[in-house]
Structure formats: C-alpha cells, structure tokens
Design an enzyme around this catalytic site. Structure first.
Site, PDB file in Angstrom:
ATOM      1  CE  LYS A   1      -9.895  -8.785 -13.009  1.00 32.01           C
ATOM      2  NZ  LYS A   1      -8.897  -8.072 -13.916  1.00 32.01           N
ATOM      3  CG  ASP A   2      -9.344 -10.034  -5.678  1.00 32.31           C
ATOM      4  OD1 ASP A   2      -8.906 -10.428  -6.916  1.00 32.31           O
ATOM      5  OD2 ASP A   2      -8.905  -9.163  -4.996  1.00 32.31           O
TER       6      ASP A   2
ATOM      7  CD  GLU B   1       3.485 -33.586  -0.886  1.00 31.37           C
ATOM      8  OE1 GLU B   1       3.516 -34.626  -1.566  1.00 31.37           O
ATOM      9  OE2 GLU B   1       2.321 -33.209  -0.594  1.00 31.37           O
TER      10      GLU B   1
ATOM     11  CG  HIS C   1      -2.188  -0.778   0.888  1.00 35.35           C
ATOM     12  ND1 HIS C   1      -1.979  -2.205   0.850  1.00 35.35           N
ATOM     13  CD2 HIS C   1      -3.566  -0.568   0.684  1.00 35.35           C
ATOM     14  CE1 HIS C   1      -3.364  -2.691   0.659  1.00 35.35           C
ATOM     15  NE2 HIS C   1      -4.147  -1.579   0.342  1.00 35.35           N
TER      16      HIS C   1
ATOM     17  CB  SER D   1      -1.411  -2.724  -7.335  1.00 35.63           C
ATOM     18  OG  SER D   1      -1.951  -2.978  -6.397  1.00 35.63           O
TER      19      SER D   1
END
Lengths: 423, 266, 187
Positions: free
Chosen positions: A247-248, A291, A219, A223
């Site tokens: 959108k998220d 893994e 912040h 972004s």
C-alpha cells in the site's frame, strides 16, 4: 515490543542464522516494517503520509548532498554557484528543482500527517512520546527549511534571513545581542551564510535520527487507526509486510507522479520570482513573504498590532508565533478525552474542520501584503487558533458525549449496541 | 493545572488580538498609480505548454534584438557564447559572435587589466564594470542583468513582453517624474528605461517585419531561453518519467489489490 | 490479473499472499528499474560540467618564446611546458640510444614533424604528480638538461624522457596542433 501474535523472525538459511546471532539486522527490519509488525487492518489512505514523509526526507538528503558538491557558501559566489548548477552541472537543474520542490512536498505530506494525527487522536495516550517526537521533527524541519532558503542568496533569501533573525531582536534586553550572535555579525552577510549552510547540512541528519526515535516510539503501542480503539487480537491486525508495504509503494508512486508534475512542468510555481535576483542589501523587495509552509505562522506573527499590557506588539507577535507551535507539545494533556477518533466525537470533529479552514485562512493572510482587510482577518483567524487549542479543545474533551465505540476493529458496530467504555 | 494555564495563555493572546482587531483603522491611502496600472497583456509562445519547444528562428531574431538594442545597457552575464549552440548557431558562427565582444583579461607581460576578444567558453561580458558605474551612467538606476529576468519577475514572459510593447503617453492627470517614463505595465507605472523599441529598429535576416510587438515577442522568447536553457530537456525527461510512473502506478495498484484480496478472503 | 494465477504456490504465506505472483514480480521490477534510472543523474553530475568541458582547449602564442627558453601554460587545470629547443639540443636528444631509456621513445615521436624544436609536454611528473623544475629561467634542469622533479628526484632529458629517479614513464605529450607556425592549440 508489540503483540504476542507477531510473527517471529526465523532465519531461513545458515548465513541468515549466522548473521542473526551476530547482528540481528534482518530481524530488526522484519520486526519493524516487515511481516513481524502487526498493524491494524483498517488503516486508511491518510496513513500513507508517514512513509511519504520518509520518502521526501530521503529525497532531500540525497539531492542536498549532491547540491553541496557544487554549491559554494560564500556571499560573493553563492548565487553564481547555484546558477552554475542550473546551467552547467550535468542534470544540475533537475537535482536543484527536486530539492527546491522536495522541501515543499516534505511539508505538504507532513502537514497531512499531522492533521491525520489530530483528527484520529493519534497524539493521545499511550502515544504522547510519539507525538512529541513528531513536533520536534516539525520544529527541526522549519529551522532546516528556513536556513536552506537562505543559501541561494537571492533577494528573498537575504531579506528572509534579515526578518527571521530580526524576530529574536524582539526579546527584551538581550534581543539585539541574540540576533548578532545568530548572524555572526551586526548584519546579514557571510558569517550567517556560512553558519546556515553548516547547520542546513547537519539538521537533516538530526531529523533522520529523531525519525528513528519516532518510529521506535510508534512500535511500542503500535499504530493508531481510524476507529481510534485499541487492537484486541490477531483478527484486528495484518502483517505490515506485504499488506502495508504494497500500500505504501502505491502511495509513493502516486506522490512521485504529483512531485514530477511540479519538478518537470511547474518547477518555480512554489518559489518566489524575487529569489532569482541576487541579494542586494540596499534594496528590499516590495513584499517579503516566506515560503508557503510558514504562511500561517507568519500571519500570526503579523496579526499582533497592539501594545497590549504595555508589551510591544512585536514581542507579542514573536511570543505568539512560537507559542502557536510549542502548544502542540501539550496537546496530549490539553485534550484528555478518552475517545481518540473524531469519528466518534461529533463536536471535536466540527472543531477540527474549523481549524483546517482557519489554517487555510491564516495561510492566505500570511501570503498577502500587510494591509486591510488581511490584517483584521488574520487577527480573528489567529484568535481562533489559540481559542481552538487552548480553550475549546480542553473544554470539549470534558463536556462532549462521544458516540458509542465499536467492540473491536474486526467487528463492526452492532446495531443498538450499548456504548462501550473507552479504552 | 495545565488547563488553567492553557485558558490563561489562550485568553491573553485572544484579548491582544481582538483589541487590535476592533481598534479603528487609519483610512488607507490610495496609491495614485493604481488607477493607471494595467495587468500584463496576454501573449502566447511556442515554448509554452507541456510539449512546447523553443522556436529556433524566433530565438535567433530575439538574440539579434538583444545584441543590437538591449546589449547597449543590459548585460547577459550568466549566459556563455557556447550556449548559443542551443539557438542553432554552428561552431564557426559562435566563434565569430564571441570574437565581437571584448572580455576582461590580464596583460600577460605587465599584469595590467586589459581585454581580449571573446572565446566560446566565455560568458557575455558585463556592460558596466560594476553597479556604481551602471547607476552613474543611467540616472541612478542600474539596468538589471537579463540572464534571469524572465524567471525573476512576477508574470514572467507576459510581463516582459508587456513592459517592452506597452509604453504609452502618460495621461494628463498622472505626473511622470523627471527622468522617468510612463509604462502602465511596470510597477508604479514609472520606468527609468526610455522606450527601447520602435518599428524597424532592427532588420531581420529572415524577412520578418520588425514591428515593436514582433521584436518584443522575439526578445522575450530569447530571454526565456536565457533564463531556462534546459527547458526542453526538462519537459522531455518529464514526459518520460510521468509515462513510466503511470504504468508503475497501475502495476502497484494491482499488486496491492491482489494482496488485499488475499488478506480479506482469509 | 488471471495471468498471475499460473505462478507457483510455494511462495504462499499464512495470509494466502503469494509473493511470487507475477504482478508482484513486475512491481519489484519497476522499483528496480525506477531506482536505476533515478540514480543516473546523480552519478552523471559528478562528471565535468559544461563550463569545465568548454575550457578543454587553450591557444598558446609561441612567438615570444626564444630559443633555449620554455614557458608554462595552464591547460585543464594542469601545467603544460612548451620548450623551444636549440638545434644542438635536438641533435643530442636524437643521438640517444633507445636502449639507455627506461621508457623507450624516439624524440621524433614526441614532437611534431617540421616543428622539431618545439617540445610540448605536461608539467606533471609521472611518479606522483609533482610539477618538475626546469621550465622557468634559473630553475635546475636536472642531470640530463631537461626537467628535474624535486619531490623524489626524477630527472628528465630535453625530450621529456625519464632518465633517472623513481618516475616510471616519460612526461606525457598532450594532443596539440599548430594553428600557425607560431601558435598552437592544446587539447
């Protein structure tokens, strides 16, 4: 933080005003993921993966806390307690399959998130701290994932613990002592299992703490975006809420669909059959593999087979494996090209896709048995990994001529416009 | 400065790797077993697929095979008698089955180890008291517990079926060591377990012909259930969850589009 | 989504996004419904697991319990006292007037008809859950010849009824049935 045109939080009611003067928590939410955070208007779907990483962290913590209510960290009963969860605990099978597959999904979305950062130059100034905190999260995730895989106390758990702690024994002079310290015994047993359980429970909360720092660091500059250029004014941004929350949400539902397909229909596809065999210190599985999310690094570890400069190959492998991750910390300074987004960096863009292919190849070799041709392939692939980050990226940053940058996010590139000086 | 260090580190790792890559390799020793090894057979089950459910009659036949053949050496220790209700047995039948097994107990007068007839809440008892005894009784190879065997082997149902139904006479050029049995579907082609099934070894109550293939298939289905008893609930809930999420996705996409359109038209 | 246009305008923001649009309400509804449905397995897992539920009954052989003796058995993780009362004790218990009792209950209602000598109670004091003494040989039976809880001094009589001390209620009688004259199933 942020931009002067950010919408200020105004308490709507007396209660909100009262709360705001004492604990401005609604203001905090408003300013960080609400209407008060102006985000670049051109973020594409690759930017969804940050919130997805948050989603899977929450899934892992919630399912993990519940599993810990039924799990017993003792080598005599650990495997049985996991099977009891699978068979007798109400919905235990669902919660365990969510946790086991959730780990894989957490890594998948984080890998996409990291690659997005690499492609669009999100690690560059002024976002170095954001990037460094991200690498810290990734390291913590790897440690957490490894220790979590030990807990079911199956064959892969046991031998994975043996092999991974064995890496530390490569350290000259004190290596064996360090391995003993980590295991709490000269062998893999109860002290290690108990310790790993304790740390496996602790580390996700540390991750959550670093995630908060990561979002804080986000912040300050705001972004990055697909063009990699700075936000110039209000026309370049949209309020995070409702634009990116909606959108998220869409991304979250899509991710949950894919996640559900694995949890309900392919629950063991990402696991290894040998981990359904209780740990047996007397018999090693024919083919130990970690893994899938460690495969590329496992391939780098095994690629070193020559005692170069008189240093044992094992130590080279361990050093290289750690270096492969730690070099990411220095990336913002290794790549000092002022242009962020690969869209405007023709050479870097090709190197990026070469790196993606290289990682896939390393992953493939990491899963394969230590035989030819996989060893030789992994040697070339591992070499490219280091050449990419340590040699090509710094050189390309200096020599490449970037394409002209658009004026701003809201104004598309004008035909024939002169190259803008990069920010 | 950082660049110099970076080039140096990169060059060292690269050199170490490339020298190793160009060193000559020892010729790979060919695994003599590989030539005779076969990939597992293709076999289909009612419980496979998104909507697949267990075939109860098959599970009961498989249980019969387990009980009459496998149980002589292999335990099923993670399964409780009460779980047999999933196979379609009623309470009285389960009690009777449980009673047929002796489970470990403590004599409540002397405190000595003893046994008592099983109850529905008990798990299938171990066949051997411990691993050492299991090995001693079986030529040094302990017969594995079968509760998770289908999930614990690469190839799952197809592998278990292939091993059971795939015993063959060893080819002349393949040396089967003492105490071993040739099975091209087993890793290394030599399995300690002698061929366990032969035609008509059990008599099925429902009149199904007990061929080796049929028994192998039935017991494999039974062991799949033993390893994954909640599979049906898992798939059922999964279909519901996916239907919910699909509709949710359409709603979320439309909600987002509406917001996007509003922003763009602004 | 033409339907959405009919919704009220007051929710509009400066970007023209109306939060009260129908589709957003539906979307919010899905979030709420999904969260509620997902919460269920996480709540349900706290209930007793299948293996715990399977232990809910226990069979007790009464043959070895002589008159005047008692045994303790475990049922669902709690002690159960099974007491074989001599006839005189039964008579004495039935003679007690209900007005003397804190939690008035007839002895007849605390045992099963035809098996009047057998008193089956939970061995859990109704005060704060300690295990009273009096079941095993040599333990104090309290002032009323039944059970005595050493934690806070509650005295129970030979019918398991509270007679003195802080406990508010009689010892609980679990559900049980006689399978044969000398065997009971508790639970």
């Amino acid at each position: 933080m942020g931009f002067h045109w950010a919408k200020k939080y105004e308490p709507q009611s007396g209660l909100e005003k009262w709360l705001d003067e004492r604990l401005p928590i609604i203001r905090l939410v408003h300013d960080s993921v609400g209407a008060g955070y102006p985000a670049p208007k051109n973020l594409n779907y690759w930017w969804n993966f940050g919130s997805l990483a948050g989603l899977f962290l929450v899934v892992q913590i919630v399912t993990g806390i519940v599993l810990a209510m039924h799990y017993a960290a003792n080598q005599a009963v650990a495997f049985d307690s996991v099977e009891r969860i699978m068979r007798d605990v109400n919905f235990g099978w669902l919660i365990r399959y969510m946790h086991a597959n959730g780990a894989s999904f957490f890594f998948i979305v984080v890998y996409v998130h990291i690659l997005r950062g690499l492609y669009y130059g999100s690690y560059k100034a002024p976002r170095e701290m954001l990037w460094i905190l991200g690498v810290v999260i990734y390291l913590l995730m790897m440690a957490t994932g490894f220790m979590g895989y030990v807990l079911p106390w199956g064959q892969m758990s046991f031998w994975g613990a043996q092999v991974i702690t064995g890496l530390f024994s490569a350290i000259p002079v004190v290596g064996d002592d360090i391995q003993t310290l980590l295991l709490g015994a000269p062998f893999v047993g109860n002290p290690a299992l108990n310790k790993f359980f304790s740390l496996h429970y602790l580390l996700p909360f540390v991750i959550a703490g670093v995630v908060i720092l990561h979002i804080w660091a986000l912040h300050i500059p705001g972004s990055n975006n697909p063009l990699g250029i700075d936000v110039k004014g209000p026309a370049d941004t949209v309020p995070f809420h409702p634009y990116y929350t909606a959108k998220d949400l869409m991304g979250v539902v899509a991710a949950l669909i894919v996640f559900s397909i694995f949890v309900f229909f392919l629950p063991n596809a990402l696991g290894h059959p040998d981990n359904y065999i209780p740990a047996d210190p007397l018999s090693t599985p024919a083919h130990i593999v970690p893994e899938w999310y460690y495969w590329p690094f496992y391939a780098i570890l095994r690629a070193f087979t020559y005692d170069f400069l008189g240093v044992p190959a094992k130590l080279w492998g361990v050093l290289a494996m750690f270096a492969a991750i730690l070099l990411l910390f220095f990336l913002p300074w290794l790549d000092d090209s002022k242009t962020r987004s690969a869209r405007f960096r023709p050479v870097y863009k090709q190197l990026f896709w070469l790196l993606v292919a290289d990682l896939a190849l390393l992953g493939y070799c990491g899963a394969a048995p230590a035989e030819e041709p996989y060893v030789r392939i992994s040697q070339f692939a591992a070499a490219y990994y280091f050449i990419h980050f340590l040699i090509l990226v710094p050189i390309v940053a200096r020599l490449e001529t970037p394409k002209p940058l658009p004026k701003s996010i809201s104004e598309p590139v004008l035909p024939g416009a002169a190259a803008q000086p990069a920010e | 400065m950082i660049r110099l260090i970076s080039f140096g580190v990169g060059a060292i790792f690269t050199l170490a790797l490339l020298i190793a890559a160009f060193l000559p390799r020892e010729a790979a020793v060919e695994d003599p077993a590989a030539k005779f090894h076969k990939p597992h057979m293709h076999v289909e089950f009612a419980h496979q697929g998104i909507f697949g459910t267990y075939d109860r009659a098959q599970l009961q036949r498989g249980f019969q095979v387990y009980k009459e053949v496998c149980a002589a050496c292999h335990s099923l220790h993670r399964v409780a008698f009460r779980n047999l209700a999933d196979l379609g047995y009623n309470e009285a039948e389960i009690k009777a089955i449980a009673k047929g097994y002796d489970v470990p107990s403590i004599d409540d007068k002397t405190g000595d180890a003893s046994t008592r007839p099983g109850l529905p809440s008990d798990r299938f008892p171990l066949v051997y008291p411990n691993d050492v005894a299991a090995k001693a009784a079986n030529n040094g190879k302990a017969p594995p517990d079968l509760s998770l065997i289908v999930k614990a082997r690469e190839g799952h149902e197809a592998y278990i079926y292939s091993v059971l139904a795939g015993y063959e006479t060893a080819p002349a050029e393949f040396q089967v060591p003492e105490g071993g049995n040739f099975n091209p579907y087993f890793p290394g082609n030599v399995i300690a377990m002698p061929k366990p099934l032969s035609d008509d070894q059990v008599t099925y109550g429902d009149g199904t012909k007990a061929t080796v293939e049929q028994m192998s298939k039935d017991v494999t289905a039974f062991l799949t259930w033993a390893a994954e008893p909640h599979m049906e609930a898992r798939k059922r809930i999964g279909i519901g969850v996916l239907m919910f999420l699909s509709v949710f996705f359409i709603v979320a996409v439309n909600s987002y589009r509406k917001i996007k359109a509003a922003v763009n038209s602004h | 989504m033409a339907i959405a246009d009919s919704s009220a305008a007051p929710g509009s923001t400066e970007h023209g996004v109306r939060r009260r649009d129908f589709i957003h309400i539906v979307s919010g509804g899905f979030v709420a419904a999904g969260a509620a449905a997902a919460a269920w397995p996480f709540i349900s897992q706290m209930n007793p697991a299948a293996d715990t539920r399977a232990l809910s009954t226990v069979e007790v052989d009464l043959a070895p319990v002589a008159s005047g003796q008692a045994i303790k058995v475990m049922w669902q993780g709690k002690p159960v006292f099974v007491r074989n009362r001599p006839e005189a004790e039964v008579k004495a218990m039935r003679a007690v007037s209900l007005s003397e009792l804190r939690d008035p209950q007839k002895d007849e209602d605390r045992v099963q008809a035809g098996h009047d000598n057998w008193l089956v109670t939970l061995g859990v004091c109704t005060h704060l859950g300690c295990v009273p003494l009096g079941a095993a040989q040599g333990e104090p039976k309290g002032e009323y010849g039944g059970y005595f809880c050493p934690c806070h001094g509650s005295h129970y009589d030979a019918s398991g009824r509270i007679r003195k001390g802080p406990a508010p209620k009689n010892l609980e009688v679990p559900t049980y049935a006689f399978k044969t004259p000398t065997a009971i199933v508790i639970g």
